[in-house]
Design an enzyme around this catalytic site. Structure first.
Site, short mmCIF file in Angstrom:
data_model
loop_
_atom_site.label_atom_id
_atom_site.label_comp_id
_atom_site.label_asym_id
_atom_site.label_seq_id
_atom_site.Cartn_x
_atom_site.Cartn_y
_atom_site.Cartn_z
N ASN A 165 -17.19 27.47 -22.87
CA ASN A 165 -17.87 26.36 -22.20
C ASN A 165 -17.71 26.39 -20.68
O ASN A 165 -16.63 26.71 -20.19
CB ASN A 165 -17.33 25.03 -22.73
CG ASN A 165 -17.55 24.88 -24.22
OD1 ASN A 165 -18.57 25.34 -24.75
ND2 ASN A 165 -16.59 24.26 -24.90
N GLU A 201 -19.19 21.71 -15.25
CA GLU A 201 -19.44 20.35 -15.76
C GLU A 201 -18.58 19.32 -15.04
O GLU A 201 -19.02 18.22 -14.72
CB GLU A 201 -19.17 20.31 -17.26
CG GLU A 201 -20.15 21.15 -18.07
CD GLU A 201 -19.71 21.31 -19.51
OE1 GLU A 201 -20.37 20.75 -20.39
OE2 GLU A 201 -18.69 22.01 -19.76
N TYR A 259 -9.53 -6.79 12.52
CA TYR A 259 -8.83 -6.28 11.35
C TYR A 259 -8.81 -7.34 10.26
O TYR A 259 -8.59 -8.53 10.52
CB TYR A 259 -7.39 -5.88 11.69
CG TYR A 259 -6.64 -5.37 10.47
CD1 TYR A 259 -6.74 -4.04 10.06
CD2 TYR A 259 -5.89 -6.26 9.68
CE1 TYR A 259 -6.09 -3.60 8.92
CE2 TYR A 259 -5.24 -5.79 8.53
CZ TYR A 259 -5.35 -4.48 8.16
OH TYR A 259 -4.73 -4.04 7.03
N SER A 303 0.82 -1.21 0.00
CA SER A 303 0.00 0.00 0.00
C SER A 303 0.86 1.26 0.00
O SER A 303 0.33 2.37 0.05
CB SER A 303 -0.93 0.01 1.22
OG SER A 303 -0.19 -0.20 2.41
N LYS A 359 -17.31 29.50 -29.02
CA LYS A 359 -17.72 28.82 -27.79
C LYS A 359 -16.97 29.28 -26.55
O LYS A 359 -15.77 29.50 -26.57
CB LYS A 359 -17.50 27.30 -27.93
CG LYS A 359 -18.43 26.62 -28.90
CD LYS A 359 -19.88 26.53 -28.43
CE LYS A 359 -20.06 25.59 -27.28
NZ LYS A 359 -20.00 24.18 -27.69
N ASN A 409 -2.27 -2.62 13.27
CA ASN A 409 -3.73 -2.48 13.21
C ASN A 409 -4.23 -1.25 13.96
O ASN A 409 -5.06 -0.50 13.45
CB ASN A 409 -4.40 -3.74 13.77
CG ASN A 409 -4.05 -4.97 12.97
OD1 ASN A 409 -3.42 -4.87 11.91
ND2 ASN A 409 -4.43 -6.15 13.45
N LYS A 414 -8.14 3.46 2.04
CA LYS A 414 -7.43 4.74 1.94
C LYS A 414 -7.66 5.48 0.63
O LYS A 414 -7.92 6.68 0.62
CB LYS A 414 -5.94 4.53 2.17
CG LYS A 414 -5.67 4.25 3.62
CD LYS A 414 -4.34 3.60 3.85
CE LYS A 414 -4.36 2.79 5.11
NZ LYS A 414 -5.25 1.61 5.05
N THR A 436 -40.04 26.28 -10.51
CA THR A 436 -40.33 24.92 -10.05
C THR A 436 -40.50 24.11 -11.34
O THR A 436 -40.98 24.65 -12.35
CB THR A 436 -41.63 24.83 -9.21
OG1 THR A 436 -42.73 25.21 -10.04
CG2 THR A 436 -41.57 25.73 -7.99
N HIS A 437 -40.07 22.88 -11.34
CA HIS A 437 -40.09 22.03 -12.55
C HIS A 437 -39.35 22.69 -13.71
O HIS A 437 -39.66 22.44 -14.88
CB HIS A 437 -41.53 21.74 -12.99
CG HIS A 437 -42.42 21.29 -11.89
ND1 HIS A 437 -42.57 19.97 -11.53
CD2 HIS A 437 -43.18 22.00 -11.01
CE1 HIS A 437 -43.41 19.87 -10.51
NE2 HIS A 437 -43.78 21.09 -10.16
N SER A 482 -13.64 25.95 -27.46
CA SER A 482 -13.75 24.77 -28.30
C SER A 482 -12.59 24.79 -29.29
O SER A 482 -12.14 25.84 -29.72
CB SER A 482 -15.08 24.81 -29.05
OG SER A 482 -14.99 24.04 -30.23
N GLN A 517 -7.19 -2.23 4.24
CA GLN A 517 -6.14 -1.47 3.57
C GLN A 517 -6.72 -0.69 2.37
O GLN A 517 -6.18 0.33 1.96
CB GLN A 517 -5.03 -2.41 3.10
CG GLN A 517 -3.92 -1.74 2.33
CD GLN A 517 -2.68 -2.64 2.23
OE1 GLN A 517 -1.99 -2.82 3.20
NE2 GLN A 517 -2.45 -3.19 1.06
#
Ligand code: ARG
Length: 461
Positions: free
Chosen positions: A300, A305, A332, A38, A298, A125, A340, A170-171, A292, A337
């Protein structure tokens, strides 16, 4: 089918520092050695591991479990090892399995065999459980601070735009006019709850597991409270078996991260929609957008995103952790392990996302005229007209139907001037509503919260 035995084995995993020395005749299969190691990721716990060892060895010395002069030698050696690490001189050895064995081996090279006394009354441990708690306690502080910065940016933007009105949805259909400040302060409230959640979870991180040893405690006369005091924990764990196998605190932490990402992705989505030509509500800062490669016109909303997409990553981290723990017998197991990488990934993703959103908010320009224009569509007054009819004694349901018919074009009203967006907003002035005084009270209360937690308002207001 027979599995071919690798012809070569590696004398690894601590061959040199000794944990394989007694029990094993053979080295490790090289592929398995890599699989088992690890160190490529748990090196990130270096400082925590040293801090835990220093506290542990001081206690061993104080309790005369090892001679005081040996404890001092070990502590000094650990400090040299840390110094090497801080100055980029520490050489990690891939074949030494994990950060604990790497440090142990480096210590042995510094001070010789006396270093072997450090691991008295301790197991990896309880050691790794401690390291993860120390790590998350620190990271929690960083995320809390970043969340306060984000809330400060939202508050400042809300203050600056107090007179800006836009349609509330709303919606995703225009519903009623609201203050932009009110809309922004909705996110302020979300991130404030997120902050509170991190503060609250620290109570459960704040438990010192050392002394649990492998699982059952230790035969030495240790002093756990002393170690807890050295490391600033307010209590020691109450059950050694739980302490070495508990990762609830990491799950909770990663859940907190997930919810921050949920809120960020909602805000991101709004900015993405709002920056489209169809809405044209905002101008996002160039610093957080990209162009772009083919379409010169463009700009963006990449930052938004990416935050939206990285939300999925952090959910994945949470599910990974939960799934690792599901069905694990006490105590344990090596499965642990694998805790992490998801935790590290969640921490990094959340911190970066919160900071980027903070910068983005600070640089976003809201197109006040365009917003007001969108909020001035007459039908947004429908509720207010129905309310007015109801106030004259008409049952609200009846009023609702009549205004509905007007909207459909069946009937018309003459001599009626619909209220302006400003009037509509101002007629909603109770606690928590969108009227100016209500929003100002909300912002004042929000500012008080930030001030109590160390925020200093910008000089330029
Ligand atoms: N690298 C291990 C981990 O991260 C440390 C604990 C190892 N304990 C053990 N019994 N093999 O979980």
């Amino acid at each position: 089918m027979a599995i071919e035995k690798s012809s070569k084995t590696v004398n690894n995993s601590s061959g040199s520092s000794g944990i394989r020395k007694g029990r094993f005749a053979e080295g490790m299969d090289p592929l398995f050695a890599k699989f088992n190691a690890s160190i490529s990721f748990d090196r990130r716990l270096f400082r925590e591991d040293i801090a835990g060892s220093v506290a542990h060895v001081r206690m061993l010395g104080t309790q005369a479990i090892i001679p005081a002069e040996d404890a001092i030698k070990i502590e000094e050696g650990l400090k040299q090892v840390l110094d090497d690490f801080e100055n980029g001189r520490f050489e990690f050895q891939e074949d030494l399995e994990d950060v604990h064995i790497n440090i142990e081996d480096a210590l042995r090279k510094k001070i010789g065999d006396v270093s072997g006394k450090l691991h008295t009354a301790r197991s990896r441990n309880d050691q790794v459980a401690l390291d993860l708690r120390l790590f998350l306690r620190n990271q929690s502080g960083l995320i809390e601070a970043a969340l306060l910065d984000l809330d400060a940016a939202l508050l400042e933007t809300a203050k600056y735009n107090i007179d800006v009105i836009l349609p509330g949805y709303t919606h995703l259909q225009r519903a009623q006019p609201v203050r932009l400040s009110h809309h922004l302060m909705a996110y302020f409230q979300m991130f404030r709850r997120d902050w509170e959640r991190f503060i609250d979870s620290k109570k459960r991180i704040d438990e010192m597991p050392l002394g649990s040893a492998a699982l059952a405690g230790t035969t030495f006369d240790i002093n756990r409270d002393l170690v807890a005091g050295f490391l600033n924990f307010s209590r020691v764990s109450r059950n050694s078996m739980d302490a070495v196998s508990d990762r609830d605190f990491a799950v909770e932490f990663t859940f907190n991260c997930s919810l921050v990402m949920t809120h960020l992705s909602r805000l991101s989505e709004e900015f993405i929609i709002w920056s489209s030509a169809e809405f044209s509500f905002v101008d996002l800062p160039d610093e957080f957008c990209s162009g772009s490669s083919i379409m010169p016109q463009k700009k963006n909303p990449d930052a938004c995103e990416l935050i939206r997409a990285k939300t999925g990553r952090v959910y994945g981290d949470l599910i990974t952790l939960l799934t690792i723990l599901k069905g694990l017998p006490l105590t344990y197991n090596k499965d642990l392990q694998e805790d992490k990488e998801p935790v590290f990934d969640a921490v990094d993703t959340v911190l970066n996302s919160v900071k980027i959103m903070t910068g983005l908010i600070k640089g976003t320009k809201f197109r006040a005229e365009r917003l007001l224009d969108a909020a001035s569509e007459p039908y947004l007054a429908a509720t207010d007209v129905a309310d007015a009819l109801a106030r004259q004694g008409l049952p609200f349901r009846e009023a609702h139907a009549r205004v509905g018919a007007i909207v459909r074009g069946e009937t018309s009203v003459t001599g009626y001037v619909p209220p302006t967006p400003e009037e509509m907003v101002e007629s909603r002035c109770q606690e928590g509503a969108t009227g100016k005084q209500s929003v100002i009270r909300q912002m004042e209360e929000g500012e008080k919260f930030l001030l109590q937690n160390g925020y200093t308002p910008r000089a330029d207001g």
